[in-house]
Write an enzyme that holds these catalytic residues in place. Structure first.
Site, PDB file in Angstrom:
ATOM      1  N   LYS A 266      -6.272   6.468  10.956  1.00 61.05           N
ATOM      2  CA  LYS A 266      -7.669   6.378  11.398  1.00 61.05           C
ATOM      3  C   LYS A 266      -7.664   6.101  12.896  1.00 61.05           C
ATOM      4  CE  LYS A 266     -10.161   4.196   7.547  1.00 61.05           C
ATOM      5  NZ  LYS A 266     -10.754   2.913   7.146  1.00 61.05           N
TER       6      LYS A 266
ATOM      7  N   GLU B 227       4.356   3.974   5.807  1.00 56.15           N
ATOM      8  CA  GLU B 227       3.086   3.247   5.626  1.00 56.15           C
ATOM      9  C   GLU B 227       2.067   4.107   4.884  1.00 56.15           C
ATOM     10  OE1 GLU B 227       1.491   0.727   5.514  1.00 56.15           O
ATOM     11  OE2 GLU B 227       1.773  -0.667   7.156  1.00 56.15           O
ATOM     12  N   ASP B 228       1.063   3.457   4.342  1.00 58.32           N
ATOM     13  CA  ASP B 228      -0.034   4.229   3.752  1.00 58.32           C
ATOM     14  C   ASP B 228      -1.070   4.579   4.813  1.00 58.32           C
ATOM     15  OD1 ASP B 228      -0.725   1.555   3.979  1.00 58.32           O
ATOM     16  OD2 ASP B 228      -1.869   1.474   2.126  1.00 58.32           O
TER      17      ASP B 228
ATOM     18  N   ASP C 249      -5.827  -0.216  -1.685  1.00 56.50           N
ATOM     19  CA  ASP C 249      -6.636  -1.070  -2.561  1.00 56.50           C
ATOM     20  C   ASP C 249      -7.920  -1.544  -1.897  1.00 56.50           C
ATOM     21  OD1 ASP C 249      -5.403  -2.901  -0.665  1.00 56.50           O
ATOM     22  OD2 ASP C 249      -6.012  -4.511  -2.023  1.00 56.50           O
TER      23      ASP C 249
ATOM     24  N   GLY D  40       0.787  -1.242   0.000  1.00 61.03           N
ATOM     25  CA  GLY D  40       0.000   0.000   0.000  1.00 61.03           C
ATOM     26  C   GLY D  40       0.809   1.277   0.000  1.00 61.03           C
TER      27      GLY D  40
ATOM     28  N   ASP E 168      -4.368   1.784  10.936  1.00 58.40           N
ATOM     29  CA  ASP E 168      -5.780   1.480  11.166  1.00 58.40           C
ATOM     30  C   ASP E 168      -5.894   0.948  12.601  1.00 58.40           C
ATOM     31  OD1 ASP E 168      -8.490   1.124  10.301  1.00 58.40           O
ATOM     32  OD2 ASP E 168      -8.095  -0.936   9.805  1.00 58.40           O
TER      33      ASP E 168
ATOM     34  N   PHE F 105     -14.056   3.594   4.401  1.00 63.93           N
ATOM     35  CA  PHE F 105     -13.173   2.727   3.628  1.00 63.93           C
ATOM     36  C   PHE F 105     -12.578   3.531   2.473  1.00 63.93           C
ATOM     37  CE2 PHE F 105     -11.578  -0.605   0.961  1.00 63.93           C
ATOM     38  CZ  PHE F 105     -11.084  -1.513   1.886  1.00 63.93           C
ATOM     39  N   VAL F 106     -11.247   3.640   2.446  1.00 68.26           N
ATOM     40  CA  VAL F 106     -10.600   4.470   1.431  1.00 68.26           C
ATOM     41  C   VAL F 106      -9.727   3.635   0.496  1.00 68.26           C
ATOM     42  CG1 VAL F 106     -10.661   6.686   2.620  1.00 68.26           C
ATOM     43  CG2 VAL F 106      -8.803   5.090   3.128  1.00 68.26           C
TER      44      VAL F 106
ATOM     45  N   ARG G  76      -5.386   0.878  -6.675  1.00 72.45           N
ATOM     46  CA  ARG G  76      -4.115   1.408  -6.156  1.00 72.45           C
ATOM     47  C   ARG G  76      -3.589   2.539  -7.030  1.00 72.45           C
ATOM     48  NH1 ARG G  76      -2.247  -2.002  -1.939  1.00 72.45           N
ATOM     49  NH2 ARG G  76      -2.507  -4.229  -2.270  1.00 72.45           N
TER      50      ARG G  76
HETATM   51  C1  PRP Z   1      -2.858  -2.282   5.263  1.00 75.81           C
HETATM   52  C2  PRP Z   1      -1.938  -1.070   5.387  1.00 75.81           C
HETATM   53  C3  PRP Z   1      -1.192  -1.337   6.651  1.00 75.81           C
HETATM   54  C4  PRP Z   1      -2.186  -2.107   7.485  1.00 75.81           C
HETATM   55  C5  PRP Z   1      -2.808  -1.182   8.464  1.00 75.81           C
HETATM   56  O1  PRP Z   1      -2.138  -3.292   4.632  1.00 75.81           O
HETATM   57  O2  PRP Z   1      -1.078  -0.936   4.278  1.00 75.81           O
HETATM   58  O3  PRP Z   1      -0.035  -2.124   6.421  1.00 75.81           O
HETATM   59  O4  PRP Z   1      -3.183  -2.622   6.592  1.00 75.81           O
HETATM   60  O5  PRP Z   1      -3.738  -1.849   9.233  1.00 75.81           O
HETATM   61  P1  PRP Z   1      -3.598  -2.063  10.793  1.00 75.81           P
HETATM   62  O6  PRP Z   1      -3.199  -0.763  11.411  1.00 75.81           O
HETATM   63  O7  PRP Z   1      -5.009  -2.472  11.171  1.00 75.81           O
HETATM   64  O8  PRP Z   1      -2.622  -3.158  11.054  1.00 75.81           O
HETATM   65  P2  PRP Z   1      -2.816  -4.540   3.935  1.00 75.81           P
HETATM   66  O9  PRP Z   1      -2.696  -5.718   4.849  1.00 75.81           O
HETATM   67  O10 PRP Z   1      -4.161  -4.182   3.424  1.00 75.81           O
HETATM   68  O11 PRP Z   1      -1.798  -4.836   2.734  1.00 75.81           O
HETATM   69  P3  PRP Z   1      -1.376  -3.944   1.470  1.00 75.81           P
HETATM   70  O12 PRP Z   1      -0.453  -2.879   1.980  1.00 75.81           O
HETATM   71  O13 PRP Z   1      -0.680  -4.922   0.615  1.00 75.81           O
HETATM   72  O14 PRP Z   1      -2.617  -3.375   0.840  1.00 75.81           O
END
Ligand code: PRP
Length: 178
Positions: free
Chosen positions: A131, A99-100, A159, A44, A103, A152-153, A165
């Protein structure tokens, strides 16, 4: 790249670019003279990472890491493992994990705990989005682009089922689109 499930633009290209430049300027100022390594948490963060590092006016190293969470569904289940580790030794270096989104906080809590055992000089986290209302574990980013509500973004690296993406801005997805 857009389809009928994309609801609206939450953060525009211009806002992202402006905020990224502000974060990069802070990092440039605060890490002058340090051995800085920036680690992209795939997948991400790749778009944000690519823009951020090109605005940092310092000699830096880059690396990537992949974290996978166990369990199905749209949220982090609570158990995270490293499925692709970094290549470089971080001991004695200043590390920024990029990070993106933060959460529940579980991914970054796990990653920072693991990387801290490798004796970096410092270890900080830069995330485009945060968030705070979704947190399950205590975790705060050091450099945060935007705090957003619990919607949800997608886009700008984020993604839904690997789609969206490549949208140039952060958008919300219609509830029925998921
Ligand atoms: C997403 C995002 C963070 C994580 C955040 O990754 O990129 O790594 O979730 O969530 P959290 O704070 O609840 O742990 P995802 O697992 O969707 O993988 P991606 O980066 O490949 O989309």
């Amino acid at each position: 790249m857009y389809d009928e499930n994309v609801e609206r633009v939450l953060i525009s290209k211009e806002s992202i670019e402006k905020r990224t430049a502000e974060l990069a300027a802070r990092i440039t100022e605060e890490y002058r003279g340090k051995r800085l390594i920036m680690i992209c948490v795939l997948t991400g963060a790749m778009v944000f990472f690519a823009d951020l590092i090109r605005k940092i006016d310092l000699p830096i190293e880059v690396d990537t890491i992949v974290a996978s969470s166990y369990g199905a569904g749209m949220t982090t289940s609570g158990s995270v493992r490293i499925s692709k580790d970094i290549k470089y030794d971080i001991s004695g270096k200043s590390v920024i994990l990029v990070e993106d989104i933060i959460d529940t906080g579980v991914t970054l809590k796990t990653l920072t705990k693991m990387l801290a055992t490798r004796a970096p000089e410092s270890l900080k986290v830069c995330s485009l989005l945060d968030k705070p209302s979704r947190r399950k574990v205590d975790f705060e980013g050091d450099y945060v682009g935007f705090k957003i509500p619990d919607e949800f973004v997608v886009g700008y690296g984020l993604d839904y089922a690997e789609k969206y993406r490549n949208l140039p801005e952060v958008c919300t997805l219609k509830p029925q689109g998921k």
